[in-house]
Design a protein around this motif. Structure first.
Motif, mmCIF file in Angstrom:
data_model
loop_
_atom_site.group_PDB
_atom_site.id
_atom_site.type_symbol
_atom_site.label_atom_id
_atom_site.label_comp_id
_atom_site.label_asym_id
_atom_site.label_seq_id
_atom_site.Cartn_x
_atom_site.Cartn_y
_atom_site.Cartn_z
ATOM 1 N N PHE A 55 0.632 -1.021 0.034
ATOM 2 C CA PHE A 55 -0.002 0.110 0.051
ATOM 3 C C PHE A 55 0.830 1.230 0.018
ATOM 4 O O PHE A 55 0.473 2.429 0.468
ATOM 5 N N SER A 56 2.081 0.980 -0.543
ATOM 6 C CA SER A 56 2.806 2.448 -0.318
ATOM 7 C C SER A 56 2.490 3.489 -1.169
ATOM 8 O O SER A 56 1.496 3.276 -1.999
ATOM 9 N N PRO A 57 2.632 4.668 -0.794
ATOM 10 C CA PRO A 57 2.192 5.845 -1.578
ATOM 11 C C PRO A 57 2.443 5.805 -3.173
ATOM 12 O O PRO A 57 1.618 6.428 -3.856
ATOM 13 N N LEU A 58 3.247 5.245 -3.462
ATOM 14 C CA LEU A 58 3.903 5.192 -4.894
ATOM 15 C C LEU A 58 2.677 4.518 -5.780
ATOM 16 O O LEU A 58 2.535 4.828 -6.933
ATOM 17 N N THR A 59 1.906 3.546 -5.081
ATOM 18 C CA THR A 59 0.980 2.817 -5.772
ATOM 19 C C THR A 59 -0.480 3.709 -6.061
ATOM 20 O O THR A 59 -1.272 3.702 -6.787
ATOM 21 N N ALA A 60 -0.657 4.648 -4.937
ATOM 22 C CA ALA A 60 -1.778 5.170 -4.726
ATOM 23 C C ALA A 60 -1.761 6.409 -5.216
ATOM 24 O O ALA A 60 -2.862 6.698 -5.915
ATOM 25 N N PHE A 61 -0.860 7.171 -5.569
ATOM 26 C CA PHE A 61 -0.657 8.393 -6.094
ATOM 27 C C PHE A 61 -0.142 8.576 -7.501
ATOM 28 O O PHE A 61 0.499 7.662 -7.867
ATOM 29 N N ALA A 62 -0.661 9.370 -8.290
ATOM 30 C CA ALA A 62 -0.161 9.404 -9.667
ATOM 31 C C ALA A 62 1.280 9.947 -9.639
ATOM 32 O O ALA A 62 1.550 10.620 -8.896
ATOM 33 N N LYS A 63 2.079 9.301 -10.355
ATOM 34 C CA LYS A 63 3.514 9.787 -10.743
ATOM 35 C C LYS A 63 3.511 10.818 -11.770
ATOM 36 O O LYS A 63 2.229 11.077 -12.505
ATOM 37 N N LYS A 64 4.524 11.494 -11.892
ATOM 38 C CA LYS A 64 4.856 12.542 -12.926
ATOM 39 C C LYS A 64 4.408 12.113 -14.288
ATOM 40 O O LYS A 64 3.795 12.833 -14.780
ATOM 41 N N GLU A 65 4.594 10.756 -14.521
ATOM 42 C CA GLU A 65 4.064 10.370 -15.906
ATOM 43 C C GLU A 65 2.753 10.342 -16.024
ATOM 44 O O GLU A 65 2.354 10.675 -17.220
ATOM 45 N N ASP A 66 1.856 10.126 -15.129
ATOM 46 C CA ASP A 66 0.444 10.328 -15.157
ATOM 47 C C ASP A 66 -0.015 11.804 -15.577
ATOM 48 O O ASP A 66 -0.848 12.014 -16.166
ATOM 49 N N ALA A 67 0.659 12.733 -14.758
ATOM 50 C CA ALA A 67 0.387 14.092 -15.252
ATOM 51 C C ALA A 67 0.774 14.570 -16.531
ATOM 52 O O ALA A 67 -0.020 15.283 -17.051
ATOM 53 N N ALA A 68 1.913 13.835 -16.979
ATOM 54 C CA ALA A 68 2.378 14.220 -18.435
ATOM 55 C C ALA A 68 1.489 13.635 -19.270
ATOM 56 O O ALA A 68 1.089 14.225 -20.334
ATOM 57 N N LYS A 69 0.909 12.324 -19.000
ATOM 58 C CA LYS A 69 -0.078 12.027 -19.872
ATOM 59 C C LYS A 69 -1.185 12.664 -19.860
ATOM 60 O O LYS A 69 -1.995 12.779 -21.002
ATOM 61 N N ALA A 70 -1.870 13.054 -18.695
ATOM 62 C CA ALA A 70 -3.080 14.042 -18.891
ATOM 63 C C ALA A 70 -2.641 15.357 -19.723
ATOM 64 O O ALA A 70 -3.494 15.704 -20.406
ATOM 65 N N ILE A 71 -1.671 15.682 -19.604
ATOM 66 C CA ILE A 71 -1.370 16.924 -20.183
ATOM 67 C C ILE A 71 -1.051 16.604 -21.844
ATOM 68 O O ILE A 71 -1.715 17.307 -22.787
#
Lengths: 161, 109
Positions: A31-47
């Motif tokens: 349950f580490s935060p890494l799996t729960a939160f979007a990484k920078k790649e997700d933000a880059a993908k959204a952009i």
């Protein structure tokens, strides 16, 4: 004769304790935060999805959030775009993206020359200390971006009820 | 199953023609993000307002898409040009059939 059995028992107890802590550790990793939160790649993908791979220029967009936030549940966010907002030159949409949120998209506002000015204020949730981006889509198809960094001491979004 | 809630609009009741007016629109809503867990460990389903629109005498002048990143009781402040005397209608719609409508009148001189 009693002593050996005692030590045997304590060692077994210790072994169980160790096993338990290992289990907790494994769960913690799961349950580490890494799996729960979007990484920078997700933000880059959204952009990427917003712009369709077009070049995003820096400037024109002014994003204001407090540099230090105590409670990430309600953060006042102001975004304004430098534009005359005339029929020939106006901001079509403003997209706000947070790098560290479980879902990077925060909101999208659609404007028109009838807006008069490109200024939006709202209250957002921030899950973590992060950089927040605002992408402005102009009527001629170009994109501009602005960003703001913030430090969040109490996270939003994922806390227990 | 439709539901609604209290909303409030703050904007000037009169303005000069061509002036930029500021509108503050707030709706009472929990904006449940869909990322939270209850004490029992169950994921609480997402329940948010998705779209907010503002029409000025039946012409859409502003629209916004909301995501879970918007805080509870969403407040949005935006601007529009006062073009003519009339009615501004504000509409929020979201999950689980949520819908709220509010109106405000403006006199333009």
């Amino acid at each position: 004769m009693i002593e050996p059995t005692l030590t045997h028992q304590t060692s077994r107890r210790n072994w169980f304790k160790q096993l338990q802590s290992l289990g907790v550790l494994a769960l913690g990793l799961w349950f580490s935060p890494l799996t729960a939160f979007a990484k920078k790649e997700d933000a880059a993908k959204a952009i990427q999805e917003i712009t369709g791979g077009k070049l995003v220029q820096d400037g024109k967009v002014n994003l204001v959030i407090p540099p230090l936030v105590e409670n990430g549940n309600l953060v006042v966010l102001k975004v304004s775009v430098d534009s005359p907002m005339t029929a020939n030159d106006y901001v079509k949409a403003i997209h706000v993206i947070a790098e560290g949120n479980p879902l990077p998209n925060i909101f999208t506002a659609y404007l028109s020359p009838r807006s008069g000015s490109a200024k939006i204020t709202t209250r957002v949730r921030l899950a973590d200390s992060q950089t927040v981006w605002a992408i402005a889509q102009m009527n001629n198809g170009s994109f501009y971006r602005g960003s703001a960094e913030t430090l969040v001491t109490l996270s939003a979004c994922t806390e227990l009820v | 199953m439709s539901k609604t809630s209290r909303t409030s609009i703050t904007m000037p009741s009169s303005a000069k023609k061509g002036a930029i007016i500021e509108i503050r629109a707030i709706a009472q809503h929990d904006m449940e993000s869909g990322f939270r867990y209850s004490e029992g460990g169950k994921l609480i389903p997402r329940d948010i307002i998705r779209v907010f629109t503002c029409t000025y005498n039946d012409v859409e002048v502003f629209k916004a898409d909301f995501y879970p990143g918007i805080g509870a009781n969403p407040l949005i402040i935006f601007t529009t040009i006062a073009t003519e005397t009339g009615t501004l209608e504000f509409k929020w719609s979201g999950d689980d059939g949520y819908e709220a409508i509010n109106q405000a009148h403006i006199i333009v001189s």
